[in-house]
Design a protein around this motif. Structure first.
Motif, PDB file in Angstrom:
ATOM      1  N   ARG A  35      33.135  15.569  54.505  1.00  0.00           N
ATOM      2  CA  ARG A  35      34.550  15.340  54.833  1.00  0.00           C
ATOM      3  C   ARG A  35      35.110  14.164  54.038  1.00  0.00           C
ATOM      4  O   ARG A  35      36.258  14.192  53.593  1.00  0.00           O
ATOM      5  CB  ARG A  35      34.704  15.112  56.330  1.00  0.00           C
ATOM      6  CG  ARG A  35      34.276  16.307  57.170  1.00  0.00           C
ATOM      7  CD  ARG A  35      34.435  16.066  58.652  1.00  0.00           C
ATOM      8  NE  ARG A  35      35.838  16.082  59.028  1.00  0.00           N
ATOM      9  CZ  ARG A  35      36.289  15.802  60.252  1.00  0.00           C
ATOM     10  NH1 ARG A  35      35.424  15.462  61.197  1.00  0.00           N
ATOM     11  NH2 ARG A  35      37.567  15.848  60.521  1.00  0.00           N
ATOM     12  N   GLU A  36      34.291  13.168  53.841  1.00  0.00           N
ATOM     13  CA  GLU A  36      34.741  12.005  53.060  1.00  0.00           C
ATOM     14  C   GLU A  36      35.004  12.396  51.606  1.00  0.00           C
ATOM     15  O   GLU A  36      35.978  11.928  50.993  1.00  0.00           O
ATOM     16  CB  GLU A  36      33.681  10.909  53.129  1.00  0.00           C
ATOM     17  CG  GLU A  36      34.049   9.637  52.398  1.00  0.00           C
ATOM     18  CD  GLU A  36      32.979   8.569  52.514  1.00  0.00           C
ATOM     19  OE1 GLU A  36      33.015   7.628  51.708  1.00  0.00           O
ATOM     20  OE2 GLU A  36      32.109   8.682  53.404  1.00  0.00           O
ATOM     21  N   ASN A  88      25.991  18.516  61.756  1.00  0.00           N
ATOM     22  CA  ASN A  88      26.761  17.377  62.249  1.00  0.00           C
ATOM     23  C   ASN A  88      26.347  16.072  61.560  1.00  0.00           C
ATOM     24  O   ASN A  88      27.174  15.174  61.368  1.00  0.00           O
ATOM     25  CB  ASN A  88      26.600  17.244  63.762  1.00  0.00           C
ATOM     26  CG  ASN A  88      27.355  18.303  64.530  1.00  0.00           C
ATOM     27  OD1 ASN A  88      28.272  18.930  63.991  1.00  0.00           O
ATOM     28  ND2 ASN A  88      26.988  18.519  65.786  1.00  0.00           N
ATOM     29  N   ARG A  89      25.089  15.985  61.191  1.00  0.00           N
ATOM     30  CA  ARG A  89      24.588  14.778  60.520  1.00  0.00           C
ATOM     31  C   ARG A  89      25.151  14.658  59.101  1.00  0.00           C
ATOM     32  O   ARG A  89      25.385  13.546  58.604  1.00  0.00           O
ATOM     33  CB  ARG A  89      23.067  14.846  60.471  1.00  0.00           C
ATOM     34  CG  ARG A  89      22.370  13.550  60.089  1.00  0.00           C
ATOM     35  CD  ARG A  89      22.101  12.714  61.310  1.00  0.00           C
ATOM     36  NE  ARG A  89      21.243  11.568  61.011  1.00  0.00           N
ATOM     37  CZ  ARG A  89      20.732  10.785  61.960  1.00  0.00           C
ATOM     38  NH1 ARG A  89      20.982  11.020  63.235  1.00  0.00           N
ATOM     39  NH2 ARG A  89      19.971   9.758  61.626  1.00  0.00           N
ATOM     40  N   PRO A 145      29.975  14.327  57.964  1.00  0.00           N
ATOM     41  CA  PRO A 145      30.823  13.172  57.628  1.00  0.00           C
ATOM     42  C   PRO A 145      30.904  12.903  56.124  1.00  0.00           C
ATOM     43  O   PRO A 145      31.988  12.606  55.601  1.00  0.00           O
ATOM     44  CB  PRO A 145      30.159  12.020  58.388  1.00  0.00           C
ATOM     45  CG  PRO A 145      29.526  12.676  59.569  1.00  0.00           C
ATOM     46  CD  PRO A 145      29.014  13.981  59.038  1.00  0.00           C
TER      47      PRO A 145
END
Length: 262
Positions: free
Chosen positions: A132-133, A125-126, A129
């Motif tokens: 995904r970017e 989870n860390r 992002p």
């Protein structure tokens, strides 16, 4: 085959020895930049030098204990700081102690739930992002054939790895359209310190020698032997490659044919 990993940035957990080291070796040979983790800084430093010599674009060792959630945050942040981002995450950790279902306790389940389930989820989870970017990511879990065919005397592993398997499968469907793949590579009997420890536990219970236990188990494996760590890491490297972009939500086995189902 050029796997297209030159310049990719990989965080390989538990990589100072065993299966994690095998994965790091395979990624280093492809020219990836690496951050490796483990509990002992000295061992990590030695491994980092060897991996750079083997072809890694760079390699940094960051100590981290998967039983401590805050260290997962520090590991993720340290990897991003060292490499500028993480494209490949290999979730790996030491396995729980062997034992039968009749002897498992809630305390043991709770303790190992942190290492086997919560920590891999937390660090993923860390790092998600950033993946995904960039519309690119590879997430690999070092699993076990016990996920597919429960292993005798391994109740903690059989029980808790089923949880991470369910989470990985769910996540894979949610991020596949963003160029992120999620797969599990399940080893069977690979000759590592961990497999020797498990054989030692069975030997003690059965009043046999470790060699006798290994010989008997080898008879149940169609390949007739334990695998070698170097026969595991290259499969993980392939799943991290450009060529494997359409493989996700899958479990790949390196078990010499031990699991009888497909």
């Amino acid at each position: 085959m050029n796997l297209g990993l030159k310049g990719k940035r990989a965080l390989v957990m538990g990589a100072s020895k065993g299966l994690g080291r095998s994965i790091a070796d395979a990624l280093a040979a492809e020219g990836a930049a690496l951050v490796i983790s483990g509990r002992d800084q000295a061992s990590l430093d030695v491994a980092a030098k060897e991996l750079v010599a083997a072809g890694a674009a760079s390699c940094t060792g960051i100590p981290a204990d998967v039983s401590k959630p805050e260290q997962m945050d520090a590991l993720a942040d340290g990897a991003v700081a060292a490499m500028g981002g993480v494209d490949i995450l290999v979730q790996n950790h030491g396995g729980p102690p062997p034992g039968p279902a009749l002897e498992v306790t809630e305390a043991l389940l709770s303790t190992w739930f942190q290492s086997i389930v919560l920590s891999p989820i937390r660090i993923t989870n860390r790092l998600l992002p950033g993946m995904r970017e960039r519309k690119y990511g590879r997430i690999i879990n070092v699993g076990s054939t016990g996920m597919l065919q429960p292993l005798p005397n391994m109740v903690l592993s059989n029980t808790l790895r089923a949880s991470i398997m369910g989470w990985m499968k769910t996540l894979s469907a949610e991020v596949a359209h963003e160029g992120i793949t999620c797969n599990i590579v399940a080893p069977g009997a690979i000759r590592t310190d961990r497999s020797l420890e498990t054989a030692g536990s069975l030997a003690k219970r059965q009043g046999k020698t470790v060699d006798e236990v290994i010989a008997e188990r080898s008879k149940t494996i169609p390949a007739g032997r334990y695998g070698l760590p170097g026969e595991y890491g290259p499969l993980v490297a392939f799943l991290c490659s450009e060529q494997a972009a359409y493989i996700t939500g899958s479990i790949m086995r390196t078990d010499g044919g031990m699991v009888r189902g497909w």
